[in-house]
Design an enzyme around this catalytic site. Sequence first.
Site, mmCIF file in Angstrom:
data_model
loop_
_atom_site.group_PDB
_atom_site.id
_atom_site.type_symbol
_atom_site.label_atom_id
_atom_site.label_comp_id
_atom_site.label_asym_id
_atom_site.label_seq_id
_atom_site.Cartn_x
_atom_site.Cartn_y
_atom_site.Cartn_z
ATOM 1 N N TYR A 142 0.858 -1.182 0.000
ATOM 2 C CA TYR A 142 0.000 0.000 0.000
ATOM 3 C C TYR A 142 0.893 1.230 0.000
ATOM 4 O O TYR A 142 1.844 1.302 0.769
ATOM 5 C CB TYR A 142 -0.892 0.013 1.250
ATOM 6 C CG TYR A 142 -1.772 1.243 1.373
ATOM 7 C CD1 TYR A 142 -2.852 1.431 0.518
ATOM 8 C CD2 TYR A 142 -1.526 2.208 2.335
ATOM 9 C CE1 TYR A 142 -3.665 2.559 0.625
ATOM 10 C CE2 TYR A 142 -2.332 3.337 2.456
ATOM 11 C CZ TYR A 142 -3.399 3.507 1.601
ATOM 12 O OH TYR A 142 -4.200 4.614 1.719
ATOM 13 N N ASP A 237 9.396 3.035 -0.714
ATOM 14 C CA ASP A 237 8.379 3.667 0.118
ATOM 15 C C ASP A 237 8.679 3.288 1.563
ATOM 16 O O ASP A 237 8.297 2.221 2.032
ATOM 17 C CB ASP A 237 6.984 3.205 -0.313
ATOM 18 C CG ASP A 237 5.898 3.838 0.554
ATOM 19 O OD1 ASP A 237 6.246 4.514 1.550
ATOM 20 O OD2 ASP A 237 4.710 3.646 0.233
ATOM 21 N N LYS A 265 4.978 9.258 8.597
ATOM 22 C CA LYS A 265 4.778 8.707 9.941
ATOM 23 C C LYS A 265 5.809 9.200 10.962
ATOM 24 O O LYS A 265 5.639 10.269 11.530
ATOM 25 C CB LYS A 265 4.732 7.179 9.862
ATOM 26 C CG LYS A 265 3.573 6.733 8.930
ATOM 27 C CD LYS A 265 3.242 5.281 9.032
ATOM 28 C CE LYS A 265 2.269 4.814 7.982
ATOM 29 N NZ LYS A 265 0.872 4.797 8.377
#
Length: 424
Positions: A142, A237, A265
Amino acid sequence: MTTNHDLFQRALARMPGGVNSPVRAFKSVGGEPFFTARADGAFLFDVEGKRYIDYVGSWGPMIVGHAHHLVLRALNEVMRNGTSFGAPTPREIEMARRICGALPAVERVRLVSSGTEATMTALRLARAATGRPKIVKFDGCYHGHADALLVRAGSGAMTLGVPDSPGVPEATASQTLVARFNDLDEIETRFRAEGETIAAVIVEPVVGNMGLVPPQPGYLEGLRRITAEHGALLIFDEVMTGFRLAWGGVQNTMGIRPDLTCLGKVIGGGMPLAAVGGRRDVMELLAPIGAVYQAGTLSGNPLAVAAGLTTLDLLDKPGTYEKLEALGARLEAGLSAALSRHGRRGCINRRGSMWTLFLGVEQVRNADDARACDTAAFARYFLAMLERGIYLPPSQFEAAFISLAHTEDDIDRTIKAADEALGE
Ligand code: PMP
């Protein structure tokens, strides 16, 4: 007293599914979400006053624990001078310096507000840099909810993508090729067939989004070699793994230099901050130097940067990642023992402070393995843990996170709860 149930009913009346991000709704485990009143260290407290040991950590950012006094102090100090200017601030330079200093592959960086923006910009840059239309992603990875990335494979071999969501045009999805994670032969074959049309391969170097799935030895090195041979960019990523599994990211521990890296994050310490960075020649295609457009009203927001810098300061100390590894190892050992004591089929994948207990399977190396899990058993386990005050990600296909605020005692209580939950 306001109950979780009352609040959920009220939320449902005004918000689709009662939540602002789908997994929060507990759909795949049943039951209703609790409503958080506050958090402190390793704990969440719901509006009914129940305390949970938190393994969601806001889906990764809260690596130093919730409401850390130094993060709060930094926010307070910065806030007094205003919350957003839409003009450059000195702290942004410090954040850029910290990121580039920690990641040798990142020569230039742009701050954005979400992981989705970071990956979307990385794809645009890769297409602009190569003049090629297609990208390769992996089934089960994702990368946020940009159209081009909301695509998964048909099972098995790499296929032309079909949209994962209504509203994503076929024309967009058809530019996304989907491959099986940990299968280098498939990538090699696909590049031989149509390498000259592929702008980039985007990958979570340690996958968090099919549950935790590590790369097999040599896999990431193989992706680096094949993309370089064919003139495509390699995008790591590291929104989830960056500064979480190691200072910098997974690329540091493996000695691999991707062309572009996405962060999020942890670098925002619980505030909206993310980043895309990488090779100078590629990054300088971005406006205002180059013609590739990207912008953001709140990009590099002073509060977000302050929370992120303080979080990075707290991580940049000897022993931090060793401590997270030790807590993770203790939890893994305890959960493994609980699985075997109850004769339960399952496995634990873990890297450092990220982990997933998969039920009903012996091993998980890719999305097909993950889909073979017993999700009904996972739902029962999740709810039994919740009842015992342990908050896990409410889906089999998510990684759980340990923070520096967790103690050995928290881990041992979690193991005891899991022992009971798995014995039910
Ligand atoms: N990439 C990865 C690896 C992620 O885990 C996520 C979010 N979980 C994203 C991108 C998207 O980030 P955001 O939710 O901040 O848009």
